[in-house]
Design a protein around this motif. Structure first.
Motif, mmCIF file in Angstrom:
data_model
loop_
_atom_site.group_PDB
_atom_site.id
_atom_site.type_symbol
_atom_site.label_atom_id
_atom_site.label_comp_id
_atom_site.label_asym_id
_atom_site.label_seq_id
_atom_site.Cartn_x
_atom_site.Cartn_y
_atom_site.Cartn_z
ATOM 1 N N GLN A 86 68.296 30.702 58.799
ATOM 2 C CA GLN A 86 68.696 30.763 57.391
ATOM 3 C C GLN A 86 67.554 30.303 56.482
ATOM 4 N N SER A 121 75.100 24.350 53.480
ATOM 5 C CA SER A 121 76.062 23.243 53.471
ATOM 6 C C SER A 121 76.808 23.105 54.794
ATOM 7 N N THR A 152 81.507 27.660 45.515
ATOM 8 C CA THR A 152 81.327 28.771 46.461
ATOM 9 C C THR A 152 82.688 29.267 46.964
HETATM 10 O O1 PA5 Z 1 70.592 27.712 50.729
HETATM 11 C C1 PA5 Z 1 71.426 27.940 49.888
HETATM 12 O O2 PA5 Z 1 71.286 27.632 48.691
HETATM 13 C C2 PA5 Z 1 72.726 28.612 50.267
HETATM 14 O O3 PA5 Z 1 72.728 29.033 51.586
HETATM 15 C C3 PA5 Z 1 73.878 27.636 50.043
HETATM 16 O O4 PA5 Z 1 73.712 26.518 50.864
HETATM 17 C C4 PA5 Z 1 75.221 28.295 50.304
HETATM 18 O O5 PA5 Z 1 75.337 29.458 49.529
HETATM 19 C C5 PA5 Z 1 76.350 27.346 49.966
HETATM 20 O O6 PA5 Z 1 76.237 26.926 48.640
HETATM 21 P P1 PA5 Z 1 77.004 25.681 48.090
HETATM 22 O O7 PA5 Z 1 76.510 24.477 48.777
HETATM 23 O O8 PA5 Z 1 76.712 25.673 46.628
HETATM 24 O O9 PA5 Z 1 78.464 25.913 48.372
#
Ligand code: PA5
Length: 459
Positions: free
Chosen positions: A286, A84, A148
């Motif tokens: 990531q 995000s 989160t």
């Molecule tokens: O790829 C993913 O699912 C994670 O890296 C999320 O993007 C991260 O944990 C943030 O999650 P959220 O968008 O629910 O806050």
């Protein structure tokens, strides 16, 4: 965009390193089954990111929002983490002039500045809130789950900061990007009357940069989001090919899979030769790590799978990591990204009385030097028997970046099938989350996490 992959193959590397061509043939023979599984899973709604290339209503909604409310603010503050946050940073870095936030209004063509808070380090958040004028800010809180801990903590701090300055009008400075129905953020939006955009439920966090998660911040700073999606569409069209050698994303995934599982190279370096893709390499890190690093395969068998992605930037890292790539363990496959037509080039001027050992530089350009350094590094690595390949972009525009983003998402989807793991979940981060909740006193979670070795054995 082109993938040059000869230097992944044994016959183009010194020594006996690299993939034998016959082995590439056998990967190609297996590919129709991989493609069929991807198609099957797409049919079942698992590979939701493919559909992001076709979302005209969302593009209209975001453009209207950006032209209206967005332009009334001179700073956009994004709150988010992981999938995000990383996409918005990569888009800003690649597609807007360097040092965007330091440019004056004219330099930014009157688009707002953009800051992404992606951590809960109070030293960076405190500094950002001192720097930004709450009266002129639009805060985009991005969380697919809407719960989160890091993002919600950022939100609570920023909301109080807005209310201190603006009182009841604070809500007008907020827009949430979250699940259309579920989560605490959605609930808050309903009770507080906050504007929202939806994250499509079938699109996972790290595959969501081409959804409103990345598109809204991008549109707010003047990036052409239709072009971005058109470029992504070109990558999807290429990925319909059933021949491995015609399907660049699938081919790259197969080469990396083979490098990891057959050739002793589990470390996958992404090294763009431009500063403008520095954040993109972090985004890739990531995507590749969280998608493929899995304890169990889809059948529930323990496999401890996953390559280790590494981010680098050329030419800077030639003076940092390349020594290791060149002479260290043969455990890496390096993917370079080059940009044929950089948006700017600078001549290296000639000067009188230059020492002889500097004279060779004069008359060239910095772009030419960058290109020469890439060529030299790629060749030198091959001469040392080190696998490397190159993604060649004609330029760095919204279209080519969209294609590049989708290329890596498609490749990750294919790699999930090669590895036999689910690339869309992240069960490994759950335990750490539960222990954090316990430590922070969240009801229902053990408040006393067992002391780890780190806490008991100290020097
Ligand atoms: O790829 C993913 O699912 C994670 O890296 C999320 O993007 C991260 O944990 C943030 O999650 P959220 O968008 O629910 O806050």
């Amino acid at each position: 965009m082109k993938l040059s992959y000869g230097r992944m193959l044994q016959d183009q590397l010194e020594g006996s390193e690299g993939l034998p061509r016959a082995r590439l043939d056998s990967l190609a023979e297996r590919f129709p089954a991989i493609q069929a599984e991807v198609r099957d899973r797409r049919g079942k709604g698992e590979y939701g990111f493919y559909r992001l290339i076709d979302q005209p209503d969302t593009v209209r909604e975001i453009s209207t929002f950006a032209d209206g409310l967005g332009q009334a603010h001179d700073h956009v503050l994004v709150l988010g983490i992981g999938g995000s946050a990383l996409g918005a940073k990569a888009l800003l870095n690649a597609l807007r002039p360097p040092a965007w936030n330091e440019l004056d209004d004219e330099g930014r063509e009157f688009f707002p500045r953009l800051t992404v808070l992606e951590n809960v380090d109070p030293t960076s958040i405190g500094a950002a809130l001192r720097r930004i004028d709450p009266r002129r800010v639009l805060v985009n809180v991005i969380s697919k789950s809407g719960g989160t801990a890091e993002t919600m903590a950022q939100y609570l701090v920023v909301r109080a900061w807005l209310e201190d300055a603006l009182g009841a009008a604070a809500y007008r400075h907020l827009v949430f990007t979250t699940d259309p129905a579920r989560g605490a953020l959605r609930e808050l939006a309903r009770t507080d009357g906050i504007a929202t955009l939806d994250v499509p439920p079938e699109v996972g966090g790290r595959f969501s940069v081409l959804s409103p998660v990345g598109l809204l911040p991008a549109a707010l700073v003047g990036i052409d989001i239709s072009e971005l999606l058109a470029g992504a569409g070109r990558a999807v069209a290429r990925a319909e090919a059933d021949g491995l050698r015609q399907n660049a994303a699938a081919l790259w995934a197969a080469l990396m899979y083979a490098a990891d599982t057959e050739l002793g190279a589990p470390i996958h370096v992404l090294m763009p030769y431009t500063d403008r893709l520095r954040e993109f390499a972090e985004w890739y890190r990531q995507l590749w790590a969280e998608s493929l690093g899995k304890r169990e395969n889809r059948a529930g068998k323990t496999v401890l799978a996953g390559p280790t992605p590494l981010a680098a930037v050329g030419a800077t890292d030639q003076h940092s990591q390349v020594q290791l790539f060149m002479e260290g363990p043969r455990d890496k496959a390096i993917t370079f990204i080059t940009v044929e037509q950089l948006s700017e080039d600078l001549p290296i001027p000639a000067r009188e009385h230059l020492p002889a050992e500097l004279a060779y530089l004069a008359g060239h350009t910095l772009g030419g030097l960058l290109r020469a350094e890439y060529e030299a590094t790629s060749t030198a690595l091959a001469q040392m028997g080190r696998m490397n390949c190159t993604l060649r972009l004609p330029d760095l525009s919204a279209g080519t970046l969209g294609e590049l983003i989708m290329f890596f998402q498609l490749a990750t989807g294919y790699a999930g099938v090669w590895y036999g793991v689910d690339p869309f979940d992240q069960p490994g981060v759950e335990l750490g989350k539960r222990l954090t909740y316990g430590a922070m006193g969240r009801p229902g979670f053990d408040p006393q996490p067992r002391p780890s070795g780190d806490a008991t054995d100290e020097a």
